[in-house]
Scaffold this motif. Structure first.
Motif, short mmCIF file in Angstrom:
data_model
loop_
_atom_site.label_atom_id
_atom_site.label_comp_id
_atom_site.label_asym_id
_atom_site.label_seq_id
_atom_site.Cartn_x
_atom_site.Cartn_y
_atom_site.Cartn_z
N LYS A 359 -8.80 6.94 3.98
CA LYS A 359 -7.37 6.91 4.34
C LYS A 359 -7.06 5.72 5.24
O LYS A 359 -6.02 5.07 5.09
N ARG A 360 -7.96 5.43 6.14
CA ARG A 360 -7.75 4.29 7.04
C ARG A 360 -7.76 2.98 6.26
O ARG A 360 -6.94 2.10 6.51
N VAL A 361 -8.66 2.86 5.29
CA VAL A 361 -8.70 1.66 4.45
C VAL A 361 -7.39 1.49 3.71
O VAL A 361 -6.81 0.39 3.68
N CYS A 365 -4.75 -1.64 4.11
CA CYS A 365 -4.34 -2.45 2.95
C CYS A 365 -2.82 -2.47 2.80
O CYS A 365 -2.22 -3.54 2.60
N LYS A 366 -2.21 -1.30 2.92
CA LYS A 366 -0.76 -1.21 2.76
C LYS A 366 -0.03 -2.04 3.80
O LYS A 366 0.96 -2.74 3.50
N GLU A 367 -0.50 -1.98 5.03
CA GLU A 367 0.14 -2.73 6.11
C GLU A 367 0.00 -4.24 5.94
O GLU A 367 0.72 -5.02 6.56
N CYS A 368 -0.92 -4.64 5.04
CA CYS A 368 -1.16 -6.06 4.82
C CYS A 368 -0.62 -6.51 3.46
O CYS A 368 -0.84 -7.65 3.05
N GLY A 369 0.08 -5.61 2.75
CA GLY A 369 0.72 -5.99 1.50
C GLY A 369 -0.07 -5.69 0.24
O GLY A 369 0.28 -6.18 -0.84
N LEU A 370 -1.12 -4.87 0.33
CA LEU A 370 -1.89 -4.46 -0.86
C LEU A 370 -1.74 -2.96 -1.05
O LEU A 370 -2.14 -2.17 -0.19
N THR A 371 -1.16 -2.56 -2.18
CA THR A 371 -0.97 -1.15 -2.48
C THR A 371 -2.14 -0.64 -3.32
O THR A 371 -2.47 -1.20 -4.36
N LEU A 372 -2.76 0.44 -2.85
CA LEU A 372 -3.80 1.15 -3.59
C LEU A 372 -3.29 2.55 -3.93
O LEU A 372 -2.34 3.05 -3.32
N THR A 373 -3.92 3.19 -4.91
CA THR A 373 -3.65 4.60 -5.13
C THR A 373 -4.02 5.35 -3.86
O THR A 373 -5.04 5.07 -3.23
N GLY A 374 -3.19 6.30 -3.48
CA GLY A 374 -3.41 7.01 -2.23
C GLY A 374 -4.80 7.60 -2.11
O GLY A 374 -5.32 8.18 -3.08
N ALA A 375 -5.42 7.45 -0.94
CA ALA A 375 -6.73 8.06 -0.72
C ALA A 375 -6.62 9.57 -0.94
O ALA A 375 -5.69 10.20 -0.47
N GLY A 376 -7.56 10.12 -1.69
CA GLY A 376 -7.54 11.55 -1.99
C GLY A 376 -6.83 11.90 -3.28
O GLY A 376 -6.88 13.05 -3.73
N SER A 377 -6.13 10.94 -3.90
CA SER A 377 -5.35 11.24 -5.10
C SER A 377 -6.19 11.71 -6.28
O SER A 377 -5.69 12.38 -7.17
N ALA A 378 -7.46 11.36 -6.29
CA ALA A 378 -8.33 11.72 -7.42
C ALA A 378 -8.90 13.13 -7.28
O ALA A 378 -9.79 13.51 -8.05
N GLU A 386 -14.48 14.48 1.58
CA GLU A 386 -15.25 13.49 2.34
C GLU A 386 -14.37 12.36 2.88
O GLU A 386 -14.83 11.55 3.70
N ASP A 387 -13.12 12.28 2.43
CA ASP A 387 -12.25 11.14 2.77
C ASP A 387 -13.01 9.83 2.55
O ASP A 387 -13.10 8.98 3.43
N SER A 388 -13.57 9.68 1.34
CA SER A 388 -14.40 8.50 1.07
C SER A 388 -14.01 7.75 -0.20
O SER A 388 -14.43 6.61 -0.38
N HIS A 389 -13.20 8.36 -1.08
CA HIS A 389 -12.99 7.77 -2.40
C HIS A 389 -11.68 6.97 -2.48
O HIS A 389 -10.63 7.41 -1.99
N LEU A 390 -11.78 5.81 -3.12
CA LEU A 390 -10.61 5.00 -3.44
C LEU A 390 -10.71 4.56 -4.90
O LEU A 390 -11.77 4.10 -5.35
N ARG A 391 -9.61 4.69 -5.64
CA ARG A 391 -9.57 4.25 -7.04
C ARG A 391 -8.99 2.84 -7.10
O ARG A 391 -7.87 2.60 -6.63
#
Length: 426
Positions: A359-361, A365-378, A386-391
């Motif tokens: 979630k922190r990652v 990223c968002k605050e710097c202009g990079l949008t990712l799928t929300g942490a935990g969305s998968a 685990e709050d560890s996965h990013l897609r």
């Protein structure tokens, strides 16, 4: 760079200061990058523009595709999808542009009416449940959450979901009504179910007579290497055990031609075909047969589809390679702070960061202009234990944008990990 886990507090503090300086440089760039959804890029969609040049809408049978009729889809389109999916044309239903809509419609049919083998509508089953291999596709989970199913996490491995766990659960609990599956190049890990896993799905012994397998072949022809991976066809395997009525296989051309104007399909048993057509006939007379015919004339057959997808592959492979190269260069030297998948097909890379950091990652990223799928969305309910996965979806941006986004993502991962390690030490 050195192993973060070997650093003391002073060393981690110095590393944090250096990373914050790098992060501020990216902030000053005013970036607007997006690696959130698995969308084809403009150059991919340009590959299919000839699809729109057709002006003759008379089918091989001499009927006019512009008119009403053919609820199950044009026969030519049913043949095309049968060729791609490895079934017969009479086992194919061709819909509109969205396979997700077909999935939603079928789960809703089960909810309101039940299926031909249901003792009652699913809505009347207290504490109804659905199995969800994780990490998985957030839009699948949204459907069953929306309809009040309790969703049960099933761990994934490189050979597919935990079949021992699935077999035990479905044999004992008749309130479990189905399972979501992306069997080839799974979303998001990119794993392909083993032949043994597929056969075990076909042979499942279930307490619920109306248990259904929602088998989403979204990436059945989306190869990222020269190797064309093919696996046993679940519907055909199920016939060997008399379980074919529980199988619904889905696919679409969304990431082959145009995501917003493609064609979708269901493969199922003839018994299920009769039942769902009876239910669908109340809702619609026919889907867009002009679009179905355009796709048939453009793609022709499975070999035509594979040839077209080879053009996509040449566009996508450099973007996937750029992400993996950045990870290997910027994250591996820092110790065991992250690992990632190396898919042979599909649209995603799974990035697993130090537990407690995803979630922190995403926020950094968002605050710097990079949008990712929300942490935990998968995960069902958006809860990654685990709050560890990013897609990571490297398909839509240009190669230059992917390289910039990957470099920024690595800075954010390292910064989040250093912050956590410092917090743990202090």
């Amino acid at each position: 760079m050195a192993d973060y886990f070997a650093m003391n507090v002073d060393e981690l503090t110095a590393e944090k200061t250096a990373l914050e300086t790098a992060y501020k440089k990216y902030q000053a760039m005013g970036l607007n990058l997006n690696m959130a959804r698995g969308k084809p890029g403009p150059h991919q969609m340009d590959l299919a523009m000839d699809l729109l040049k057709m002006d003759d809408y008379t089918t091989d049978e001499g009927t006019d595709a512009r008119n009403y009729g053919n609820l199950e889809g044009l026969y030519e389109a049913r043949k095309l999808f049968a060729d791609v999916m490895g079934v017969t044309a009479n086992e194919i239903f061709v819909g509109g542009n969205s396979s997700l809509q077909l999935m939603y419609n079928l789960v809703t049919i089960g909810y309101i009416f039940g299926f031909q083998d249901s003792p009652c509508p699913w809505s009347q089953v207290e504490k109804r449940k659905f199995l969800c291999p994780v990490p998985g596709y957030d839009r699948h989970f949204a459907i069953t959450e929306d309809l009040g199913f309790e969703m049960i996490n099933i761990p994934m491995s490189e050979s597919g979901p935990d079949m021992d766990m699935i077999e035990k659960l479905v044999a004992e609990d008749d309130t479990i009504k189905g399972i979501w599956c992306v069997p080839q190049y799974s979303n998001p890990d990119g794993y392909t179910y083993s032949d043994e896993t597929i056969r075990r799905f076909a042979a499942l012994k279930t307490a619920a007579p109306d248990f259904k397998i929602f088998w989403d072949e979204a990436y059945i022809v989306h190869h990222l290497t020269e190797q064309i991976i093919e696996t046993p066809v679940l519907l055909n395997e199920a016939k060997k055990y008399g379980t074919e009525d529980r199988v619904f296989m889905f696919t679409s051309t969304s990431k082959i031609t145009f995501p917003g104007a493609g064609v979708s399909a269901i493969a199922c048993s003839e018994n299920s075909m009769k039942y769902i057509c009876r239910r669908f006939s109340t809702m619609i007379i026919s889907y867009d047969k002009m679009n179905q015919l355009r796709h048939v004339r453009f793609l022709k057959d499975k070999q035509g589809v594979l040839a077209h997808m080879a053009k996509h592959r040449r566009r996508l492979v450099p973007c996937f390679d750029a992400v993996k190269t950045a990870f290997a260069t910027e994250l591996t030297p820092c110790g065991d702070i992250a690992h990632w998948t190396n898919p042979k097909g599909g649209y995603f890379i799974s990035l697993y960061v130090l537990p407690g950091c995803a979630k922190r990652v995403a926020t950094l990223c968002k605050e710097c202009g990079l949008t990712l799928t929300g942490a935990g969305s998968a995960y069902p309910y958006h809860k990654d234990p685990e709050d560890s996965h990013l897609r990571i979806a490297p398909t839509y941006p240009s190669l230059d944008e992917v390289e910039t986004a990957s470099a920024l993502l690595c800075v954010c991962v390292r910064l989040a990990v250093v912050e956590k390690l410092l917090a743990d030490k202090q």
